[in-house]
Write a protein that holds these residues in place. Structure first.
Motif, PDB file in Angstrom:
ATOM      1  N   GLU A  60      27.945  38.194  36.316  1.00 55.06           N
ATOM      2  CA  GLU A  60      27.276  39.684  35.852  1.00 55.06           C
ATOM      3  C   GLU A  60      26.494  40.657  37.109  1.00 55.06           C
ATOM      4  OE1 GLU A  60      23.306  41.008  33.487  1.00 55.06           O
ATOM      5  OE2 GLU A  60      24.046  39.019  33.247  1.00 55.06           O
ATOM      6  N   PHE A  61      27.620  41.715  36.682  1.00 52.05           N
ATOM      7  CA  PHE A  61      27.237  42.617  38.070  1.00 52.05           C
ATOM      8  C   PHE A  61      26.017  43.068  38.168  1.00 52.05           C
ATOM      9  CE2 PHE A  61      32.164  42.733  37.036  1.00 52.05           C
ATOM     10  CZ  PHE A  61      32.889  42.853  38.048  1.00 52.05           C
ATOM     11  N   PRO A  62      25.513  42.895  38.897  1.00 57.01           N
ATOM     12  CA  PRO A  62      23.960  43.980  39.083  1.00 57.01           C
ATOM     13  C   PRO A  62      24.511  45.525  38.461  1.00 57.01           C
ATOM     14  CG  PRO A  62      25.045  43.438  41.400  1.00 57.01           C
ATOM     15  CD  PRO A  62      26.054  42.695  39.894  1.00 57.01           C
ATOM     16  N   ASP A  63      23.258  46.303  37.883  1.00 54.28           N
ATOM     17  CA  ASP A  63      23.156  47.432  37.622  1.00 54.28           C
ATOM     18  C   ASP A  63      24.001  48.261  39.461  1.00 54.28           C
ATOM     19  OD1 ASP A  63      22.204  46.437  35.382  1.00 54.28           O
ATOM     20  OD2 ASP A  63      19.729  47.298  35.656  1.00 54.28           O
ATOM     21  N   LEU A  65      25.977  47.877  41.211  1.00 50.88           N
ATOM     22  CA  LEU A  65      27.665  47.961  41.270  1.00 50.88           C
ATOM     23  C   LEU A  65      28.018  48.771  39.759  1.00 50.88           C
ATOM     24  CD1 LEU A  65      28.178  44.542  42.582  1.00 50.88           C
ATOM     25  CD2 LEU A  65      28.567  46.865  43.585  1.00 50.88           C
ATOM     26  N   LEU A  66      27.300  49.270  38.999  1.00 49.45           N
ATOM     27  CA  LEU A  66      28.023  49.936  37.328  1.00 49.45           C
ATOM     28  C   LEU A  66      28.065  51.276  37.648  1.00 49.45           C
ATOM     29  CD1 LEU A  66      25.524  47.846  35.058  1.00 49.45           C
ATOM     30  CD2 LEU A  66      27.897  47.477  35.576  1.00 49.45           C
ATOM     31  N   ARG A  67      28.801  51.244  38.611  1.00 49.78           N
ATOM     32  CA  ARG A  67      29.403  52.951  38.683  1.00 49.78           C
ATOM     33  C   ARG A  67      31.231  53.047  39.249  1.00 49.78           C
ATOM     34  NH1 ARG A  67      29.599  53.282  44.658  1.00 49.78           N
ATOM     35  NH2 ARG A  67      28.807  50.960  45.910  1.00 49.78           N
ATOM     36  N   LYS A  68      31.801  54.283  38.980  1.00 53.83           N
ATOM     37  CA  LYS A  68      33.065  53.927  38.608  1.00 53.83           C
ATOM     38  C   LYS A  68      33.511  53.429  39.981  1.00 53.83           C
ATOM     39  CE  LYS A  68      36.243  57.754  38.418  1.00 53.83           C
ATOM     40  NZ  LYS A  68      36.246  59.237  37.914  1.00 53.83           N
ATOM     41  N   PRO A  69      33.755  54.123  41.048  1.00 58.14           N
ATOM     42  CA  PRO A  69      33.985  53.081  42.486  1.00 58.14           C
ATOM     43  C   PRO A  69      33.761  51.779  42.614  1.00 58.14           C
ATOM     44  CG  PRO A  69      31.958  54.903  42.861  1.00 58.14           C
ATOM     45  CD  PRO A  69      32.159  54.689  41.975  1.00 58.14           C
ATOM     46  N   THR A  70      33.149  51.033  41.661  1.00 56.27           N
ATOM     47  CA  THR A  70      33.422  49.801  41.478  1.00 56.27           C
ATOM     48  C   THR A  70      34.693  49.637  40.909  1.00 56.27           C
ATOM     49  OG1 THR A  70      30.560  49.917  42.017  1.00 56.27           O
ATOM     50  CG2 THR A  70      32.325  47.833  40.675  1.00 56.27           C
ATOM     51  N   PHE A  71      35.395  50.054  40.039  1.00 57.54           N
ATOM     52  CA  PHE A  71      36.469  49.612  39.426  1.00 57.54           C
ATOM     53  C   PHE A  71      37.587  50.643  39.918  1.00 57.54           C
ATOM     54  CE2 PHE A  71      32.288  48.853  37.113  1.00 57.54           C
ATOM     55  CZ  PHE A  71      32.745  47.416  37.234  1.00 57.54           C
ATOM     56  N   ALA A  72      37.895  51.303  40.925  1.00 56.48           N
ATOM     57  CA  ALA A  72      38.780  52.159  41.027  1.00 56.48           C
ATOM     58  C   ALA A  72      39.706  51.373  41.528  1.00 56.48           C
ATOM     59  CB  ALA A  72      37.575  52.972  41.710  1.00 56.48           C
ATOM     60  N   SER A  73      40.312  50.272  41.820  1.00 53.81           N
ATOM     61  CA  SER A  73      41.105  49.587  42.061  1.00 53.81           C
ATOM     62  C   SER A  73      40.828  48.481  42.027  1.00 53.81           C
ATOM     63  CB  SER A  73      41.382  49.778  43.920  1.00 53.81           C
ATOM     64  OG  SER A  73      40.557  49.473  44.843  1.00 53.81           O
ATOM     65  N   ILE A  74      42.037  47.955  42.752  1.00 57.11           N
ATOM     66  CA  ILE A  74      41.912  45.484  42.291  1.00 57.11           C
ATOM     67  C   ILE A  74      41.083  45.601  44.135  1.00 57.11           C
ATOM     68  CG2 ILE A  74      43.240  43.641  43.037  1.00 57.11           C
ATOM     69  CD1 ILE A  74      45.540  45.032  41.940  1.00 57.11           C
ATOM     70  N   ARG A  75      41.015  46.415  45.205  1.00 55.68           N
ATOM     71  CA  ARG A  75      40.673  45.526  46.219  1.00 55.68           C
ATOM     72  C   ARG A  75      38.754  45.998  45.669  1.00 55.68           C
ATOM     73  NH1 ARG A  75      42.094  44.455  50.942  1.00 55.68           N
ATOM     74  NH2 ARG A  75      44.012  46.251  50.512  1.00 55.68           N
ATOM     75  N   ALA A  76      38.042  47.371  45.248  1.00 53.13           N
ATOM     76  CA  ALA A  76      37.064  47.532  45.369  1.00 53.13           C
ATOM     77  C   ALA A  76      36.676  46.551  44.167  1.00 53.13           C
ATOM     78  CB  ALA A  76      36.981  49.010  44.291  1.00 53.13           C
ATOM     79  N   ILE A  77      37.419  46.292  43.385  1.00 52.29           N
ATOM     80  CA  ILE A  77      36.861  44.729  42.198  1.00 52.29           C
ATOM     81  C   ILE A  77      36.285  43.711  42.824  1.00 52.29           C
ATOM     82  CG2 ILE A  77      37.561  43.640  39.680  1.00 52.29           C
ATOM     83  CD1 ILE A  77      38.693  46.933  39.093  1.00 52.29           C
ATOM     84  N   ARG A  78      37.569  43.445  43.689  1.00 50.34           N
ATOM     85  CA  ARG A  78      37.135  42.475  44.215  1.00 50.34           C
ATOM     86  C   ARG A  78      36.004  41.891  45.108  1.00 50.34           C
ATOM     87  NH1 ARG A  78      41.291  40.438  48.322  1.00 50.34           N
ATOM     88  NH2 ARG A  78      40.585  38.599  47.710  1.00 50.34           N
ATOM     89  N   ALA A  79      35.976  43.007  45.777  1.00 49.15           N
ATOM     90  CA  ALA A  79      34.846  43.452  46.399  1.00 49.15           C
ATOM     91  C   ALA A  79      33.606  42.657  46.034  1.00 49.15           C
ATOM     92  CB  ALA A  79      34.491  44.144  47.323  1.00 49.15           C
ATOM     93  N   ALA A  80      33.147  43.783  44.616  1.00 45.46           N
ATOM     94  CA  ALA A  80      32.076  43.771  43.610  1.00 45.46           C
ATOM     95  C   ALA A  80      32.086  42.330  43.008  1.00 45.46           C
ATOM     96  CB  ALA A  80      32.508  45.164  42.157  1.00 45.46           C
ATOM     97  N   ALA A  82      32.799  39.698  44.543  1.00 48.53           N
ATOM     98  CA  ALA A  82      32.544  38.117  45.531  1.00 48.53           C
ATOM     99  C   ALA A  82      30.873  38.689  46.064  1.00 48.53           C
ATOM    100  CB  ALA A  82      33.027  38.689  47.004  1.00 48.53           C
ATOM    101  N   GLU A  83      30.500  39.879  45.496  1.00 53.19           N
ATOM    102  CA  GLU A  83      29.071  40.493  46.017  1.00 53.19           C
ATOM    103  C   GLU A  83      28.632  40.411  44.529  1.00 53.19           C
ATOM    104  OE1 GLU A  83      25.810  44.654  46.493  1.00 53.19           O
ATOM    105  OE2 GLU A  83      28.194  44.508  46.956  1.00 53.19           O
ATOM    106  N   ALA A  84      29.044  40.255  43.393  1.00 54.89           N
ATOM    107  CA  ALA A  84      28.379  39.682  41.743  1.00 54.89           C
ATOM    108  C   ALA A  84      28.034  38.796  42.275  1.00 54.89           C
ATOM    109  CB  ALA A  84      29.125  39.859  40.853  1.00 54.89           C
ATOM    110  N   ALA A  85      29.497  37.474  42.063  1.00 56.91           N
ATOM    111  CA  ALA A  85      29.248  35.517  42.588  1.00 56.91           C
ATOM    112  C   ALA A  85      27.979  35.296  43.436  1.00 56.91           C
ATOM    113  CB  ALA A  85      30.686  35.190  43.584  1.00 56.91           C
ATOM    114  N   GLY A  86      27.632  36.793  45.072  1.00 57.61           N
ATOM    115  CA  GLY A  86      26.674  35.776  46.120  1.00 57.61           C
ATOM    116  C   GLY A  86      25.921  36.411  44.910  1.00 57.61           C
ATOM    117  N   GLU A  87      24.892  37.027  44.305  1.00 58.21           N
ATOM    118  CA  GLU A  87      23.900  36.387  44.147  1.00 58.21           C
ATOM    119  C   GLU A  87      23.964  36.277  42.629  1.00 58.21           C
ATOM    120  OE1 GLU A  87      23.137  40.813  42.611  1.00 58.21           O
ATOM    121  OE2 GLU A  87      23.472  41.728  44.283  1.00 58.21           O
ATOM    122  N   SER A  88      24.544  35.053  42.191  1.00 57.12           N
ATOM    123  CA  SER A  88      24.453  34.731  40.732  1.00 57.12           C
ATOM    124  C   SER A  88      24.588  33.126  41.909  1.00 57.12           C
ATOM    125  CB  SER A  88      25.613  34.039  39.954  1.00 57.12           C
ATOM    126  OG  SER A  88      26.220  35.691  39.682  1.00 57.12           O
TER     127      SER A  88
END
Length: 89
Positions: A60-63, A65-80, A82-88
């Motif tokens: 679940e993406f934390p609040d 990360l719910l912004r346009k740059p998070t989903f702007a590229s595959i690289r940005a999605i992968r980073a998000a 990883a961050e969301a998985a780390g929090e889970s």
């Protein structure tokens, strides 16, 4: 060097994009740094992508990360992811 886990993750992200991003040219010409919004993804489609990513990757993406740059590229999605998985964990 790219390992098989990274390739699998990228393939899964590409599949989500193919099914939900509504990109006019499809995902075949998209690399990790291609701006998905410039490629034709709308803000509405990005919401569908986000929900599909959460379901596909079991996160679940934390609040913050719910912004346009998070989903702007595959690289940005992968980073998000990883961050969301780390929090889970």
């Amino acid at each position: 060097m790219t390992d098989t886990t990274e390739i699998s993750e990228i393939a899964r992200i590409r599949q989500v994009l193919a099914e939900h991003a509504r990109l006019p040219g499809g995902v075949d010409g998209i690399d990790e740094d291609t701006d998905l919004y410039q490629a034709g993804m709308t803000s509405l489609a990005s919401v569908s992508v986000m929900l599909a990513l959460e379901e596909t990757f079991g996160v679940e993406f934390p609040d913050r990360l719910l912004r346009k740059p998070t989903f702007a590229s595959i690289r940005a999605i992968r980073a998000a992811l990883a961050e969301a998985a780390g929090e889970s964990a």
